[in-house]
Design a protein around this motif. Structure first.
Motif, short mmCIF file in Angstrom:
data_model
loop_
_atom_site.label_atom_id
_atom_site.label_comp_id
_atom_site.label_asym_id
_atom_site.label_seq_id
_atom_site.Cartn_x
_atom_site.Cartn_y
_atom_site.Cartn_z
N ARG A 10 0.90 -1.24 0.06
CA ARG A 10 0.07 -0.02 0.03
C ARG A 10 0.96 1.23 -0.10
O ARG A 10 1.77 1.33 0.95
N VAL A 11 0.68 2.12 -1.01
CA VAL A 11 1.57 3.48 -1.14
C VAL A 11 0.65 4.69 -1.10
O VAL A 11 -0.52 4.47 -1.32
N SER A 12 1.36 5.76 -0.57
CA SER A 12 0.58 7.00 -0.51
C SER A 12 0.38 7.58 -1.74
O SER A 12 0.71 7.19 -2.64
N LEU A 19 6.23 7.07 -8.21
CA LEU A 19 6.44 5.82 -9.00
C LEU A 19 6.19 6.05 -10.44
O LEU A 19 6.73 5.74 -11.51
N ASP A 20 4.78 6.82 -10.49
CA ASP A 20 4.18 6.96 -11.89
C ASP A 20 5.36 7.94 -12.77
O ASP A 20 5.62 7.98 -14.09
N SER A 21 6.22 8.88 -11.80
CA SER A 21 6.97 9.81 -12.59
C SER A 21 8.34 9.13 -13.08
O SER A 21 8.80 9.11 -14.33
N LEU A 22 8.71 7.96 -12.32
CA LEU A 22 9.99 6.91 -12.66
C LEU A 22 9.41 6.18 -14.18
O LEU A 22 9.93 6.14 -14.77
#
Length: 51
Positions: A10-12, A19-22
């Motif tokens: 579970r991520v904030s 993560l999406d930017s990576l």
């Protein structure tokens, strides 16, 4: 050869954006891969600090 295990976490919302930017930068192919890269990086930093 190392085994690959599925990652479930579970991520904030902030972490999800990171993560999406990576993924958008082409560093990872998807958010799961991006999360695995972050975990690998954290493990490496911890090992370096212990030395």
């Amino acid at each position: 050869m190392k085994r690959s295990y599925p990652v479930s976490a579970r991520v904030s919302e902030d972490m999800k954006q990171y993560l999406d930017s990576l993924v958008n930068k082409g560093i990872a192919i998807n958010t799961s891969e991006a999360l695995k890269l972050c975990v690998r990086y954290a493990k490496q930093k911890k090992m370096e600090e212990e030395l």
